[in-house]
Design an enzyme around this catalytic site. Structure first.
Site, PDB file in Angstrom:
ATOM      1  N   GLU A 418       0.818  -1.211   0.000  1.00 53.25           N
ATOM      2  CA  GLU A 418       0.000   0.000   0.000  1.00 53.25           C
ATOM      3  C   GLU A 418       0.858   1.271   0.000  1.00 53.25           C
ATOM      4  OE1 GLU A 418      -3.100   0.349  -0.443  1.00 53.25           O
ATOM      5  OE2 GLU A 418      -4.163  -1.427   0.289  1.00 53.25           O
ATOM      6  N   GLU A 488      -3.891 -10.529  -0.310  1.00 51.18           N
ATOM      7  CA  GLU A 488      -4.746 -10.446   0.878  1.00 51.18           C
ATOM      8  C   GLU A 488      -6.158 -10.753   0.417  1.00 51.18           C
ATOM      9  OE1 GLU A 488      -4.473  -6.682   2.991  1.00 51.18           O
ATOM     10  OE2 GLU A 488      -2.314  -6.620   2.696  1.00 51.18           O
TER      11      GLU A 488
END
Ligand code: IPT
Length: 957
Positions: A418, A488
């Site tokens: 991220e 994820e």
């Protein structure tokens, strides 16, 4: 004009990685060179700002006698009972103004002091280095009053040359640690902010001629069965591998027949790298990782990753993990059929990677990099797209790769998490590809895959994943050529995740889908005297993200949650299906490398859930991907006319390093015939007498139609329709979710405050009928509910029919009856167990006879919420009652009401009342994983539709 009144702390806000440290190198423990652990109790002084104190504490002779003490490795905020500040939890928000590279003046700074004696036999030749394995977030170091340098990069090793400075006898090591630094901008991972020296500090003797750095290249050619070993070393030496008869010079390749390393067959060869100065133990695993035909292949075979994201966590020690805790993680993973781990979102303690090599887990090693908070400003000023920060990014990439490059378990280097996109990431990827072309590069944040060797996403919904599997997702040319993983998925926050089996089906169906990594391994609950486990906000943080930090497959104490049990079943290495009526079992080896020779198979036959016969089943040692049909013996005679079923289990045939012989790795169940439903003729007639109605064994209130007792069992609260559940984290969903979030809608509609209007109580010829309408205030929707009671004199049957009225636009949380019993403890049932299950998380629910207690039926989610349902229950006995279902039902019992469960923030808010509340549900709404992923798939919705269901009550006393 300006002049300084405080010591210079410019380095804290400098974008550079630091100065004075040695270049990064492989992390290893020498067989013969000396080392000295400097872990233990250190003197500690906390200041409120970076420059509050001068450097004099680093000088020899400084008297720190009145300082506090902390344990190293450790985080000071988790020590000192709050005297040293407290942890802060934010998901992606920076807990300080986004003003890079500056950090607040209020910058908790911990001065650490350790006086140590150099052992008298410490060799005087050669040099020495001082190694820090992890310090958050910025440290400045002095030895015997001389400054060594300063560094950032919290979860990366930093070493300093100290040979010249070491003295015989007493030495003084001083470390100043700042909680915030420019480095904090690169470390915005979703976790607690925890300053401190949280990994080992070690002094290493470096004899003359010792190995400075080395790189083991051990590839495997699956076409020849040969491995090629070459160990590059900064200092020339010999490489010895006795089991392979290898004795070659460093830098020289040698090819021999070997057994390859895979996560399923983690064959390691012990070797030695010997130079003039030292001997370094090697653990060599031969394997080749390539991107070929659009797939990640190891040793020529495409791998299906059944993984999890692992943060380092211990409820008392934070990210300061000891070896036993790391081993516990690995053992738990192996015992639950996982084969992969992503080290989210930083390189772990190196010992964890040793364990992955040894026990067998594929690893995505991720760099210590996340700049997620910049998303709040559309990624403006993002350090990964600003050349000034690139040296720091490259430093982090190099520190990861150099430290960890000798682990066979690592198949991917990940640039970080991220962090948006930018030139800095490209620079990291280019450097990594150049330095280690024998592994692949991962990064999720760039969906065009400019820098990566895999298309990776997080929380993509099932339908999108299917499109990707079918190659219908478009994307850049490069992306279309790449395999897909979900780095994820399936957010394991609270009750859930639901929908795992549906993902796995897709992963197994389409080659391009190479599996995924559940978010995440462990709940980061902080052990807390009053609250049990604390989460965000419990330390009075100004900004926080609540219990979003408790989203693991194991609870903070590492007890497996139902999510892990479900995952274990969904990813089992052997599929066992059957045709019970014809007594045939289909066995499929779903592994990528190993055959089934490590497993033994057992069959058993149950009548009404009780095993009546069992034996072993001969299953061929199928190669990966192969299937076989195996015939079961004749089922036992159907003497009692009960429900018969087969259970077939795959167990470890022998002890392994991670579990004992007999450990169950997979199972399947199949019915021999249909379940006989409970039925009896309604022979009894309701008798009305003095405000009371008697029907068979039961007494009712004649005015309200409420059940008062059955036989000798008092019923505290009559069975009434119930649709409410304490919303789960996944019901509530994340605020950014654009799909409907039912947890909120349910509450807005008022499903948590349904009113029951009694329409009539009718004592008829063969039944007592109670008509009601159940609806929330302020709304026109309602549920017309009729309770019909009948009896054969001994047993009591309740048939509930529900007809929705009005325009129901939401599914129901649950649909069934709730009643109260004054006394109940032991519970026995025939149905799904032993653990909880929900419509989309029920794969691991095994039909059988189970026993528990009301207390043990509860699943202790860190933030209390709906939990503990048991699926497919045929009958249950508790509190003197036996309840049979027509059809099977969901059973839940607890010592508090749903409303109390709903109101609780921590487990400690829940206190047992004097009633046991029992829910018998005809249906439950799915769970999904909308706390950061999709809600339940439509097939798991509990629609408001006309239904009828029954329960037969009798007494056991
Ligand atoms: C994703 C993060 O990568 C991870 O660190 C964690 O925060 C997880 O979500 C949620 O628990 S980012 C999210 C915006 C999808």
């Amino acid at each position: 004009m300006s002049f300084r009144t405080t010591p210079s702390v410019d380095y804290v806000e400098d974008v550079s990685p630091g100065s004075g440290a040695l270049p990064p190198r492989a992390w290893y423990a020498s067989s013969d060179a000396r080392s000295l652990s400097l872990n233990g109790s250190w003197r500690f002084r906390l200041s409120a700002t970076a420059g509050a104190e001068d450097d004099s504490f680093a000088e020899e002779g400084y008297d720190a006698g009145n300082w506090a003490e902390v344990t190293v490795p450790g985080h000071w905020v988790l020590q000192g009972d709050g005297a040293f500040g407290s942890p802060i939890y934010t998901n992606h928000l920076y807990p300080f103004p986004v003003d890079p590279p500056y950090v607040p003046t209020e910058n908790p700074t911990g001065d650490h002091l350790r006086v140590f004696d150099l052992p008298s036999d410490w060799p005087s030749d050669g040099g020495a280095v001082l190694r820090f394995d992890g310090v958050e977030s910025c440290a400045r170091v002095w030895l015997n009053g001389t400054e060594l340098g300063e560094f950032k990069g919290s979860r990366l090793a930093h070493e300093f040359a100290v040979g010249e400075l070491l003295k015989p006898g007493s030495n003084v090591l001083a470390v100043r640690v700042h909680q915030w630094s420019a480095g904090s901008y690169l470390e915005d991972q979703d976790q607690w902010w925890l300053p401190g020296i949280f990994r080992d500090v070690t002094l290493l003797h470096r004899p003359a001629g010792s190995v400075a750095d080395f790189f083991v290249h051990a590839s495997y050619d699956h076409t020849t069965g040969e491995g090629t070993l070459r160990v590059d070393s900064g200092v020339d030496g010999r490489v010895l591998v006795p089991a392979l008869d290898i004795d070659v010079a460093t830098g020289e390749p040698v090819t021999v027949a070997v057994e390859p390393w895979t996560a399923e067959t983690p064959k390691l060869y012990d070797g030695v790298l010997a130079t003039d100065g030292e001997r370094v133990p090697l653990r060599i695993g031969f394997r080749t990782v390539v991107l070929e035909d659009g797939l990640v292949k190891v040793n020529g075979t495409a791998v299906l990753f059944k993984g999890v994201n692992r943060h380092e966590w211990h409820p008392e020690r934070g990210r300061a993990l000891d070896l036993e805790t790391m081993r516990e993680d690995v053992l738990l993973m192996k015992r639950h059929n996982l084969n992969a781990v992503r080290t989210s979102h930083y390189p772990p303690h190196p010992a964890f990677l040793d364990l992955c090599d040894e026990y067998g887990l594929w690893v995505i090693d991720e760099c210590d990099l996340e700049t997620h908070g910049f998303t709040e400003q559309d990624w403006r000023d993002n350090p990964v797209d600003d050349d000034r920060w690139t040296p720091a990014l490259l430093d982090r990439a190099a520190r990861m790769v150099e430290r960890d490059k000798n682990h066979p378990s690592i198949v991917f280097w990940s640039l970080g998490n991220e962090a948006g996109t930018g030139r800095g990431l490209t620079a990291m990827a280019e450097w990594i590809h150049g330095r280690d072309p024998e592994r692949l590069v991962h990064y999720e944040g760039d969906w065009n895959c400019r820098d990566t060797d895999v298309y990776s996403r997080m929380y993509a919904f099932h339908d999108e994943v299917e499109k990707i599997g079918q190659q219908l997702d478009g994307g850049t040319h490069k992306r279309r050529e790449l395999p897909f993983i979900q780095c994820e998925y399936a957010h394991a926050m609270g009750n859930g995740p639901g929908g795992l089996a549906d993902y796995q089906e897709l992963f197994e169906k389409y080659d391009r889908l190479q599996g995924g990594f559940i978010w995440e391994w462990i709940d980061h609950g902080v052990k807390h005297a009053e609250l049990g486990y604390a989460y965000g906000g419990d330390f009075g943080e100004e900004l926080h993200d609540g219990n979003f930090v408790c989203d693991g497959l194991v609870f903070p104490d590492r007890t497996p949650s139902p999510g892990l049990i479900e995952y274990k079943k969904v990813i089992e290495p052997v599929r066992i299906e059957g045709d019970g009526a014809n007594g045939i079992v289909h066995v499929t080896n779903k592994q990528d490398f190993a055959d089934l020779s490590a497993l033994a198979f057992e069959w058993s036959c149950q009548v009404d859930g009780e095993t009546v016969e069992s034996g072993s089943l001969a299953v061929p040692a199928l190669a990966p991907g192969e299937s076989a049909e195996v015939k079961l013996p004749e089922p036992p005679a159907d003497g009692r006319g009960g429900e018969r079923q087969w259970t077939v289990r795959a167990l470890l045939a022998n002890d392994t390093s991670w579990a004992a012989k007999g450990h169950v790795v997979a199972w399947g169940q199949f019915a021999v015939g249909a379940r006989p439903l409970p039925s009896f003729p309604a022979t009894d007639r309701p008798v009305v007498e003095e405000g009371r109605i008697t029907l068979g064994p039961a007494g009712f209130d004649a005015r309200t139609g409420a059940l008062l007792s059955i036989g000798g069992v008092e019923v505290g609260a009559t069975p009434r329709l119930d649709v409410w559940r304490a919303p789960t984290d996944n019901d509530d969903g994340a605020e950014w979710q654009t799909d409907t979030r039912y947890g909120m809608l349910w509450r807005t509609l008022g499903l948590h405050r349904m009113r029951h209007r009694l329409v009539s109580v009718e004592a008829g010829d063969d039944a007592l009928t109670v008509r009601t309408r159940v609806a929330p205030a302020a709304r026109e929707v309602g549920l017309d509910t009729v309770y019909r009671w009948t009896s054969d004199g001994e047993r009591l049957r309740l048939s509930v029919s529900v007809t929705p009225e009005g325009d129901w636009t939401v599914p129901l949380p649950r649909l069934g009856v709730r009643f109260g019993l004054p006394e109940a403890d032991r519970v026995e049932w025939f149905g799904g167990g032993p653990g909880e299950a929900y419509p989309d998380s029920r794969t691991a629910s095994m039909v059988g006879r189970w026993q528990s207690t009301v207390d043990r039926l509860q699943t202790p989610y860190v933030r209390p919420q709906e939990n503990g349902a048991r699926a497919d229950v045929r009958w249950v006995e508790l509190g003197g009652l036996r309840i049979e279902g027509d059809p099977e039902f969901w059973f839940t019992a607890r010592r508090w009401t749903t409303e109390q469960l709903d109101a609780a923030r921590h487990r400690t808010d829940l206190a047992a009342g004097d009633t046991v509340w029992v829910n018998l549900d005809h249906g439950l709404h799915g769970v999904g994983s909308q706390s950061c992923g999709p809600g339940p798939l439509p097939q798991y919705f509990l629609k408001a539709e006309p239904v009828e269901f029954s329960f037969v009550f009798s007494t056991t006393r």
